[in-house]
Design an enzyme around this catalytic site. Structure first.
Site, PDB file in Angstrom:
ATOM      1  N   ASP A   1       0.846  -1.157   0.083  1.00 19.79           N
ATOM      2  CA  ASP A   1      -0.069   0.040  -0.043  1.00 19.79           C
ATOM      3  C   ASP A   1       0.914   1.278  -0.218  1.00 19.79           C
ATOM      4  O   ASP A   1       1.939   1.207   0.503  1.00 19.79           O
ATOM      5  CB  ASP A   1      -0.917  -0.022   1.500  1.00 19.79           C
ATOM      6  CG  ASP A   1      -2.076   1.021   0.851  1.00 19.79           C
ATOM      7  OD1 ASP A   1      -3.234   0.503   0.831  1.00 19.79           O
ATOM      8  OD2 ASP A   1      -1.847   2.179   1.102  1.00 19.79           O
TER       9      ASP A   1
ATOM     10  N   THR B   1     -13.868  -2.039  -7.733  1.00 22.10           N
ATOM     11  CA  THR B   1     -15.160  -2.066  -8.621  1.00 22.10           C
ATOM     12  C   THR B   1     -14.687  -1.011  -9.518  1.00 22.10           C
ATOM     13  O   THR B   1     -14.464   0.163  -9.466  1.00 22.10           O
ATOM     14  CB  THR B   1     -16.251  -1.632  -7.562  1.00 22.10           C
ATOM     15  OG1 THR B   1     -16.634  -2.694  -6.750  1.00 22.10           O
ATOM     16  CG2 THR B   1     -17.575  -1.335  -8.411  1.00 22.10           C
TER      17      THR B   1
ATOM     18  N   PHE C   1     -17.741  -9.096  -3.759  1.00 21.17           N
ATOM     19  CA  PHE C   1     -18.967  -8.763  -3.105  1.00 21.17           C
ATOM     20  C   PHE C   1     -19.192  -8.789  -1.894  1.00 21.17           C
ATOM     21  O   PHE C   1     -20.234  -8.804  -1.121  1.00 21.17           O
ATOM     22  CB  PHE C   1     -20.059  -9.948  -3.693  1.00 21.17           C
ATOM     23  CG  PHE C   1     -20.085  -9.990  -5.190  1.00 21.17           C
ATOM     24  CD1 PHE C   1     -20.700  -8.927  -6.068  1.00 21.17           C
ATOM     25  CD2 PHE C   1     -19.305 -10.907  -6.072  1.00 21.17           C
ATOM     26  CE1 PHE C   1     -20.808  -9.321  -7.440  1.00 21.17           C
ATOM     27  CE2 PHE C   1     -19.364 -10.899  -7.287  1.00 21.17           C
ATOM     28  CZ  PHE C   1     -19.988  -9.999  -8.142  1.00 21.17           C
ATOM     29  N   LEU C   2     -17.935  -8.695  -1.059  1.00 22.60           N
ATOM     30  CA  LEU C   2     -18.016  -8.638   0.453  1.00 22.60           C
ATOM     31  C   LEU C   2     -19.096  -7.718   1.030  1.00 22.60           C
ATOM     32  O   LEU C   2     -19.136  -6.637   0.669  1.00 22.60           O
ATOM     33  CB  LEU C   2     -16.652  -8.795   0.836  1.00 22.60           C
ATOM     34  CG  LEU C   2     -15.892  -7.434   0.879  1.00 22.60           C
ATOM     35  CD1 LEU C   2     -16.341  -6.468   1.906  1.00 22.60           C
ATOM     36  CD2 LEU C   2     -14.402  -7.762   1.055  1.00 22.60           C
TER      37      LEU C   2
ATOM     38  N   LEU D   1     -35.145  -4.563   2.420  1.00 23.39           N
ATOM     39  CA  LEU D   1     -36.603  -3.751   2.565  1.00 23.39           C
ATOM     40  C   LEU D   1     -36.484  -3.249   4.026  1.00 23.39           C
ATOM     41  O   LEU D   1     -37.763  -3.092   4.487  1.00 23.39           O
ATOM     42  CB  LEU D   1     -37.751  -4.677   2.357  1.00 23.39           C
ATOM     43  CG  LEU D   1     -38.029  -5.086   0.953  1.00 23.39           C
ATOM     44  CD1 LEU D   1     -39.109  -6.040   0.896  1.00 23.39           C
ATOM     45  CD2 LEU D   1     -37.972  -3.912  -0.137  1.00 23.39           C
TER      46      LEU D   1
ATOM     47  N   ALA E   1     -36.785   0.218   5.553  1.00 25.75           N
ATOM     48  CA  ALA E   1     -36.831   1.289   5.272  1.00 25.75           C
ATOM     49  C   ALA E   1     -36.408   2.189   6.529  1.00 25.75           C
ATOM     50  O   ALA E   1     -36.231   1.981   7.479  1.00 25.75           O
ATOM     51  CB  ALA E   1     -38.631   1.733   5.236  1.00 25.75           C
TER      52      ALA E   1
ATOM     53  N   GLY F   1     -25.451   4.182   2.607  1.00 21.02           N
ATOM     54  CA  GLY F   1     -24.298   5.310   2.652  1.00 21.02           C
ATOM     55  C   GLY F   1     -23.222   4.292   2.392  1.00 21.02           C
ATOM     56  O   GLY F   1     -23.089   3.205   2.041  1.00 21.02           O
TER      57      GLY F   1
ATOM     58  N   CYS G   1     -19.352   2.440  -1.031  1.00 18.66           N
ATOM     59  CA  CYS G   1     -19.505   1.555  -1.986  1.00 18.66           C
ATOM     60  C   CYS G   1     -21.012   1.937  -2.741  1.00 18.66           C
ATOM     61  O   CYS G   1     -20.893   2.779  -3.893  1.00 18.66           O
ATOM     62  CB  CYS G   1     -19.750   0.177  -1.871  1.00 18.66           C
ATOM     63  SG  CYS G   1     -17.921  -0.694  -1.372  1.00 18.66           S
TER      64      CYS G   1
ATOM     65  N   ARG H   1     -17.598   6.415   5.723  1.00 16.97           N
ATOM     66  CA  ARG H   1     -17.611   6.976   4.554  1.00 16.97           C
ATOM     67  C   ARG H   1     -18.939   7.319   4.192  1.00 16.97           C
ATOM     68  O   ARG H   1     -19.981   6.453   4.258  1.00 16.97           O
ATOM     69  CB  ARG H   1     -16.850   6.118   3.608  1.00 16.97           C
ATOM     70  CG  ARG H   1     -15.208   6.236   3.718  1.00 16.97           C
ATOM     71  CD  ARG H   1     -14.732   5.140   2.743  1.00 16.97           C
ATOM     72  NE  ARG H   1     -15.132   3.800   3.162  1.00 16.97           N
ATOM     73  CZ  ARG H   1     -14.494   2.740   2.422  1.00 16.97           C
ATOM     74  NH1 ARG H   1     -13.539   3.148   1.237  1.00 16.97           N
ATOM     75  NH2 ARG H   1     -14.642   1.528   2.651  1.00 16.97           N
TER      76      ARG H   1
HETATM   77  P1  NAD Z   1     -10.152   1.919   0.726  1.00 13.34           P
HETATM   78  O1  NAD Z   1     -10.094   3.403   0.496  1.00 13.34           O
HETATM   79  O2  NAD Z   1     -10.389   1.246   2.137  1.00 13.34           O
HETATM   80  O3  NAD Z   1      -8.842   1.028   0.359  1.00 13.34           O
HETATM   81  C1  NAD Z   1      -8.100   1.504  -0.872  1.00 13.34           C
HETATM   82  C2  NAD Z   1      -6.550   1.351  -0.755  1.00 13.34           C
HETATM   83  O4  NAD Z   1      -5.590   1.485  -1.677  1.00 13.34           O
HETATM   84  C3  NAD Z   1      -6.036   2.516   0.444  1.00 13.34           C
HETATM   85  O5  NAD Z   1      -5.324   1.759   1.466  1.00 13.34           O
HETATM   86  C4  NAD Z   1      -5.024   3.241  -0.354  1.00 13.34           C
HETATM   87  O6  NAD Z   1      -3.871   3.805   0.369  1.00 13.34           O
HETATM   88  C5  NAD Z   1      -4.519   2.171  -1.289  1.00 13.34           C
HETATM   89  N1  NAD Z   1      -4.087   2.697  -2.738  1.00 13.34           N
HETATM   90  C6  NAD Z   1      -4.518   3.874  -3.331  1.00 13.34           C
HETATM   91  N2  NAD Z   1      -3.660   4.149  -4.353  1.00 13.34           N
HETATM   92  C7  NAD Z   1      -2.468   2.911  -4.214  1.00 13.34           C
HETATM   93  C8  NAD Z   1      -1.660   2.417  -4.947  1.00 13.34           C
HETATM   94  N3  NAD Z   1      -1.188   3.225  -6.040  1.00 13.34           N
HETATM   95  N4  NAD Z   1      -0.967   1.352  -4.689  1.00 13.34           N
HETATM   96  C9  NAD Z   1      -1.225   0.744  -3.747  1.00 13.34           C
HETATM   97  N5  NAD Z   1      -2.205   0.868  -2.791  1.00 13.34           N
HETATM   98  C10 NAD Z   1      -2.749   2.081  -3.261  1.00 13.34           C
HETATM   99  O7  NAD Z   1     -11.048   1.179  -0.310  1.00 13.34           O
HETATM  100  P2  NAD Z   1     -11.744  -0.245  -0.134  1.00 13.34           P
HETATM  101  O8  NAD Z   1     -13.222  -0.061   0.807  1.00 13.34           O
HETATM  102  O9  NAD Z   1     -11.122  -1.299   0.336  1.00 13.34           O
HETATM  103  O10 NAD Z   1     -12.197  -0.173  -1.580  1.00 13.34           O
HETATM  104  C11 NAD Z   1     -11.276  -0.937  -2.625  1.00 13.34           C
HETATM  105  C12 NAD Z   1     -12.249  -1.107  -3.831  1.00 13.34           C
HETATM  106  O11 NAD Z   1     -12.885  -2.399  -3.682  1.00 13.34           O
HETATM  107  C13 NAD Z   1     -13.083  -0.184  -4.584  1.00 13.34           C
HETATM  108  O12 NAD Z   1     -13.225  -0.080  -5.808  1.00 13.34           O
HETATM  109  C14 NAD Z   1     -14.505  -0.588  -3.905  1.00 13.34           C
HETATM  110  O13 NAD Z   1     -15.469  -0.291  -4.618  1.00 13.34           O
HETATM  111  C15 NAD Z   1     -14.160  -2.137  -3.815  1.00 13.34           C
HETATM  112  N6  NAD Z   1     -15.102  -2.865  -3.052  1.00 13.34           N
HETATM  113  C16 NAD Z   1     -15.199  -2.326  -1.647  1.00 13.34           C
HETATM  114  C17 NAD Z   1     -15.880  -3.018  -0.782  1.00 13.34           C
HETATM  115  C18 NAD Z   1     -16.005  -2.558   0.661  1.00 13.34           C
HETATM  116  O14 NAD Z   1     -16.932  -3.144   1.253  1.00 13.34           O
HETATM  117  N7  NAD Z   1     -15.183  -1.877   1.303  1.00 13.34           N
HETATM  118  C19 NAD Z   1     -16.463  -4.217  -1.067  1.00 13.34           C
HETATM  119  C20 NAD Z   1     -16.550  -4.720  -2.634  1.00 13.34           C
HETATM  120  C21 NAD Z   1     -15.811  -3.947  -3.297  1.00 13.34           C
END
Ligand code: NAD
Length: 466
Positions: free
Chosen positions: A57, A148, A176-177, A281, A283, A288, A291, A361
């Site tokens: 990261d 995503t 899909f978690l 469902l 309400a 939020g 995602c 978020r």
């Molecule tokens: P997040 O912001 O928690 O984590 C993203 C991470 O990527 C951060 O730690 C950031 O420092 C790191 N990062 C950014 N640029 C980087 C790079 N160039 N090299 C290495 N690391 C880098 O986001 P998230 O919630 O983990 O979501 C990540 C992806 O997964 C998104 O596309 C999200 O839509 C998808 N997703 C998330 C969830 C969820 O529940 N959080 C579920 C399914 C899919």
């Protein structure tokens, strides 16, 4: 050992990464790029499955914390999995992109947030992650996208990858978690979707993913092997469907308020229909988090780019209905304050976007709290998990870890995140510590009759008939 993709599973030089004596020659070395919510859980879970994993990261503080088995987020079982993985030697974290050098499968897990000032997905992090990975890609490596993304991204990234390393391949394996169940969902997903190109390398990529997820596959998890576009669309469509279901029942809540109906009973009655189902469902204050809101906006933006915007125009309405919930709750709160919120003590129960998570978020609860504070109300926010995050990001808001402190002397209680401990509150006991027994149940999680019997003025959303 060479797989059908020509992948060297364990380079002898990685032995320093592998202290686990139970390792077999079939172990895989994986990199997980981006160790936020998705990536931290994925890295720890892959190590728990027996793979050797390096998580990378750009956020050094995250890497340091993860290396000490301190998750950057609250997620059941994650700290234990991190400690086990680190202890076994199968898991490590690094800030240097070169750390992926010994891995042969690279999971892309970086964020794809909403563009600043726009609605489309911001792919800068994903492109930067691929740029950083390219110098270390070897013949036979597999890159696996999990973030995503807008449809079309995988094909574009494959071209970038193969321009540098023609014998590397890309698969798209959307995630899909559910937050709060992330480890369980990663280890035992509802389904696995692999978007792969046609031809033998696509088949080999799917075979390799089946090896990585061998336990889930052996347990009978459905595996859908498809093209890139379908895999990317599956994730976008799943989130669009869930968001639509929530906004649908919230629209029904407004109808219940207008007609004296009760949306909870309505949802129960609808949910017994097996074609509809009761899940999603609920309400209330609406969705939020990191995602659903950004994903439906990005889906619509991408459809518009593709000339198919009119097909997804309903998502604009889904978003608007959802955002209106927050305004509606503020309206009810102002009403409960007699239109004069300044100086009124309001206890906000819940700051996380949903229970079981410390993720704030785009949290509807925090949005409502901030709006009421901006009217001069004396808002005190409490949450079982998210208080530190609120304090870090919004120092202007008053927070407390103590539920007792939040509610003592309150003139209005807002239940905005349905943590079990809030749902289980005793209305009789609570009425003794507040100044005025007035509650707005933003999640329709309480029994109105029980609260009213204890002397409370109770309002839900869409519960005019309750
Ligand atoms: P997040 O912001 O928690 O984590 C993203 C991470 O990527 C951060 O730690 C950031 O420092 C790191 N990062 C950014 N640029 C980087 C790079 N160039 N090299 C290495 N690391 C880098 O986001 P998230 O919630 O983990 O979501 C990540 C992806 O997964 C998104 O596309 C999200 O839509 C998808 N997703 C998330 C969830 C969820 O529940 N959080 C579920 C399914 C899919």
């Amino acid at each position: 050992m060479i797989t059908s993709l020509g992948i060297n599973t364990v380079d002898p030089t990685v032995i320093d990464l592998v202290r686990d004596t139970e390792r077999t020659d079939d172990d895989l070395v994986l990199s997980v790029i981006g160790c936020g919510y998705l990536g931290a859980v994925h890295a720890a879970s892959m190590a728990a499955l027996g793979h050797t994993v390096v998580g990378v990261d750009v956020d050094q503080s995250k890497i340091t914390a993860l290396g000490q088995a301190r998750p950057p987020l609250y997620e059941p079982r994650l700290a234990d999995l991190l400690a086990d993985g680190l202890g076994s030697g199968r898991l490590r974290f690094a800030g240097d992109p070169a750390a992926v050098r010994r891995a042969t499968v690279h999971f892309l897990c970086v964020g794809t947030p909403q563009q600043p000032g726009g609605v489309a997905a911001d792919l800068r992090h994903l492109d930067a992650a691929v740029t950083a990975l390219l110098p270390y890609l070897k013949s036979g490596d597999l890159v696996v996208g999990k973030s995503t993304v807008p449809v079309g991204t995988a094909a574009r990234l494959r071209a970038r990858i193969q321009a540098v390393e023609p014998a590397a391949e890309l698969a798209w394996n959307p995630e899909f978690l559910r937050e709060g169940h992330a480890v369980a969902d990663t280890l035992a997903p509802d389904r696995l979707v692999y978007g792969v190109p046609g031809g033998p390398t696509g088949t080999a990529a799917a075979d390799l993913l089946n090896r990585i997820y061998a336990k889930a596959v052996a347990d009978g998890t459905p595996v859908i092997i498809t093209d890139y576009a379908t895999a990317e669309l599956t994730k976008a469509a799943a989130n669009a469907f869930l968001a639509t279901k929530i906004s649908f029942i919230n629209a029904m809540a407004d109808l219940c308020d207008a007609t004296g109906g009760d949306v909870v009973q309505l949802a129960d009655a609808l949910g017994h229909d097996r074609r509809i189902g009761r899940q999603f469902l609920g309400a209330g204050l609406g969705f939020g988090g990191g995602c659903l809101p950004k994903d439906i906006r990005a889906f619509l933006a991408r459809a518009e780019e593709l000339g198919a915007g009119s097909s997804l125009g309903f998502l604009r309405e889904v978003d608007a209905i959802n955002l209106h919930r927050r305004a509606r709750l503020v309206e009810l709160a102002l009403d409960a304050c007699g239109g004069l919120p300044a100086g009124r003590r309001i206890a906000v129960l819940g700051a996380a976007f949903k229970p079981g998570s410390d993720d704030i978020r785009d949290s509807p609860a925090l949005d409502v709290a901030e709006r009421l504070a901006s009217f001069g109300a004396d808002v005190v926010i409490t949450d079982p998990r998210a208080v530190d995050r609120v304090a870090e990001t919004r120092p202007q808001l008053r927070v407390t870890r103590s539920l007792d402190e939040a509610v003592r002397g309150a003139e209005l209680i807002l239940l905005l995140t349905e943590w079990p401990e809030y749902v289980a509150l005793n209305p009789v006991a609570l009425s003794k510590v507040v100044d005025r027994a007035v509650i707005i149940d933003g999640r329709n999680a309480l029994d109105p009759a029980r609260w009213r019997a204890a002397g409370w003025s109770y309002r839900g959303l869409g519960r005019a008939g309750s």
